[in-house]
Motif scaffolding. Structure first.
Motif, PDB file in Angstrom:
ATOM      1  N   TRP A  67       0.828  -1.197   0.000  1.00 51.69           N
ATOM      2  CA  TRP A  67       0.000   0.000   0.000  1.00 51.69           C
ATOM      3  C   TRP A  67       0.867   1.254   0.000  1.00 51.69           C
ATOM      4  O   TRP A  67       2.044   1.209   0.324  1.00 51.69           O
ATOM      5  CB  TRP A  67      -0.965   0.009   1.190  1.00 51.69           C
ATOM      6  CG  TRP A  67      -0.351   0.314   2.511  1.00 51.69           C
ATOM      7  CD1 TRP A  67      -0.216   1.548   3.084  1.00 51.69           C
ATOM      8  CD2 TRP A  67       0.226  -0.611   3.433  1.00 51.69           C
ATOM      9  NE1 TRP A  67       0.403   1.435   4.305  1.00 51.69           N
ATOM     10  CE2 TRP A  67       0.679   0.116   4.547  1.00 51.69           C
ATOM     11  CE3 TRP A  67       0.401  -1.997   3.431  1.00 51.69           C
ATOM     12  CZ2 TRP A  67       1.298  -0.481   5.632  1.00 51.69           C
ATOM     13  CZ3 TRP A  67       1.014  -2.598   4.515  1.00 51.69           C
ATOM     14  CH2 TRP A  67       1.453  -1.849   5.601  1.00 51.69           C
ATOM     15  N   TYR A  68       0.232   2.342  -0.387  1.00 54.19           N
ATOM     16  CA  TYR A  68       0.919   3.638  -0.434  1.00 54.19           C
ATOM     17  C   TYR A  68      -0.126   4.738  -0.338  1.00 54.19           C
ATOM     18  O   TYR A  68      -1.326   4.487  -0.486  1.00 54.19           O
ATOM     19  CB  TYR A  68       1.751   3.772  -1.721  1.00 54.19           C
ATOM     20  CG  TYR A  68       0.913   3.791  -2.976  1.00 54.19           C
ATOM     21  CD1 TYR A  68       0.608   4.990  -3.609  1.00 54.19           C
ATOM     22  CD2 TYR A  68       0.422   2.611  -3.531  1.00 54.19           C
ATOM     23  CE1 TYR A  68      -0.172   5.010  -4.758  1.00 54.19           C
ATOM     24  CE2 TYR A  68      -0.354   2.623  -4.674  1.00 54.19           C
ATOM     25  CZ  TYR A  68      -0.649   3.827  -5.282  1.00 54.19           C
ATOM     26  OH  TYR A  68      -1.428   3.841  -6.417  1.00 54.19           O
ATOM     27  N   TYR A  69       0.343   5.925  -0.065  1.00 57.11           N
ATOM     28  CA  TYR A  69      -0.525   7.095   0.046  1.00 57.11           C
ATOM     29  C   TYR A  69      -0.167   8.078  -1.065  1.00 57.11           C
ATOM     30  O   TYR A  69       0.821   8.801  -0.956  1.00 57.11           O
ATOM     31  CB  TYR A  69      -0.364   7.756   1.420  1.00 57.11           C
ATOM     32  CG  TYR A  69      -0.826   6.871   2.545  1.00 57.11           C
ATOM     33  CD1 TYR A  69      -2.146   6.904   2.975  1.00 57.11           C
ATOM     34  CD2 TYR A  69       0.045   5.964   3.139  1.00 57.11           C
ATOM     35  CE1 TYR A  69      -2.584   6.068   3.992  1.00 57.11           C
ATOM     36  CE2 TYR A  69      -0.380   5.124   4.151  1.00 57.11           C
ATOM     37  CZ  TYR A  69      -1.698   5.179   4.575  1.00 57.11           C
ATOM     38  OH  TYR A  69      -2.137   4.337   5.576  1.00 57.11           O
ATOM     39  N   PRO A  70      -0.966   8.110  -2.166  1.00 55.62           N
ATOM     40  CA  PRO A  70      -0.641   9.021  -3.261  1.00 55.62           C
ATOM     41  C   PRO A  70      -0.781  10.494  -2.847  1.00 55.62           C
ATOM     42  O   PRO A  70      -0.067  11.362  -3.348  1.00 55.62           O
ATOM     43  CB  PRO A  70      -1.631   8.659  -4.359  1.00 55.62           C
ATOM     44  CG  PRO A  70      -2.667   7.812  -3.733  1.00 55.62           C
ATOM     45  CD  PRO A  70      -2.117   7.263  -2.460  1.00 55.62           C
ATOM     46  N   GLN A  71      -1.698  10.765  -1.946  1.00 58.13           N
ATOM     47  CA  GLN A  71      -1.873  12.093  -1.341  1.00 58.13           C
ATOM     48  C   GLN A  71      -1.937  11.843   0.163  1.00 58.13           C
ATOM     49  O   GLN A  71      -2.604  10.916   0.596  1.00 58.13           O
ATOM     50  CB  GLN A  71      -3.166  12.757  -1.814  1.00 58.13           C
ATOM     51  CG  GLN A  71      -3.235  12.961  -3.311  1.00 58.13           C
ATOM     52  CD  GLN A  71      -2.159  13.914  -3.813  1.00 58.13           C
ATOM     53  OE1 GLN A  71      -1.834  14.911  -3.188  1.00 58.13           O
ATOM     54  NE2 GLN A  71      -1.590  13.589  -4.959  1.00 58.13           N
ATOM     55  N   THR A  72      -1.261  12.667   0.923  1.00 55.03           N
ATOM     56  CA  THR A  72      -1.241  12.460   2.364  1.00 55.03           C
ATOM     57  C   THR A  72      -1.789  13.673   3.101  1.00 55.03           C
ATOM     58  O   THR A  72      -1.830  14.780   2.565  1.00 55.03           O
ATOM     59  CB  THR A  72       0.198  12.214   2.866  1.00 55.03           C
ATOM     60  OG1 THR A  72       1.015  13.310   2.466  1.00 55.03           O
ATOM     61  CG2 THR A  72       0.764  10.918   2.339  1.00 55.03           C
ATOM     62  N   LYS A  73      -2.168  13.419   4.332  1.00 48.10           N
ATOM     63  CA  LYS A  73      -2.463  14.524   5.235  1.00 48.10           C
ATOM     64  C   LYS A  73      -1.121  15.117   5.666  1.00 48.10           C
ATOM     65  O   LYS A  73      -0.086  14.456   5.551  1.00 48.10           O
ATOM     66  CB  LYS A  73      -3.264  14.010   6.425  1.00 48.10           C
ATOM     67  CG  LYS A  73      -4.669  13.595   6.035  1.00 48.10           C
ATOM     68  CD  LYS A  73      -5.497  13.370   7.276  1.00 48.10           C
ATOM     69  CE  LYS A  73      -6.950  13.477   6.926  1.00 48.10           C
ATOM     70  NZ  LYS A  73      -7.753  13.840   8.084  1.00 48.10           N
TER      71      LYS A  73
END
Length: 94
Positions: A67-73
């Motif tokens: 998994w990965y976060y293409p946009q993050t907080k």
């Protein structure tokens, strides 16, 4: 660090970032030929929406194994687009 699945190195980097016990690998350190986009998404209150990859090695598929976060907080900007593993993927130092 190296990530192994089905006896093959699927990611390798000296610059992983550890968050909540998981090694996150830079996007350019994964071997893209083993990764296929998944339709799965999950939500983390402080990181944002995660996207997933299926891994396929020697004809065997491991669904949603990365998994990965293409946009993050904002608090998770340091792992934006970094890739982490689970579901039988072994991450270790060699």
């Amino acid at each position: 660090m190296k990530a192994y699945w089905n006896g093959v190195v699927v990611a390798e980097s000296d610059e992983t970032i550890v968050v909540e016990g998981n090694h996150y690998f830079p996007a350019d350190s994964i071997k893209k030929e083993f990764f296929k986009d998944s339709e799965t998404h999950t939500w983390c209150p402080w990181k944002g929406e995660a996207s997933y990859y299926h891994l396929t090695v020697d004809g065997k598929e491991n669904p949603d194994a990365a998994w990965y976060y293409p946009q993050t907080k904002p608090l998770a900007n340091h792992i934006k687009s970094y890739v982490a593993f689970w579901n039988g993927v072994e991450v270790k130092e060699d």
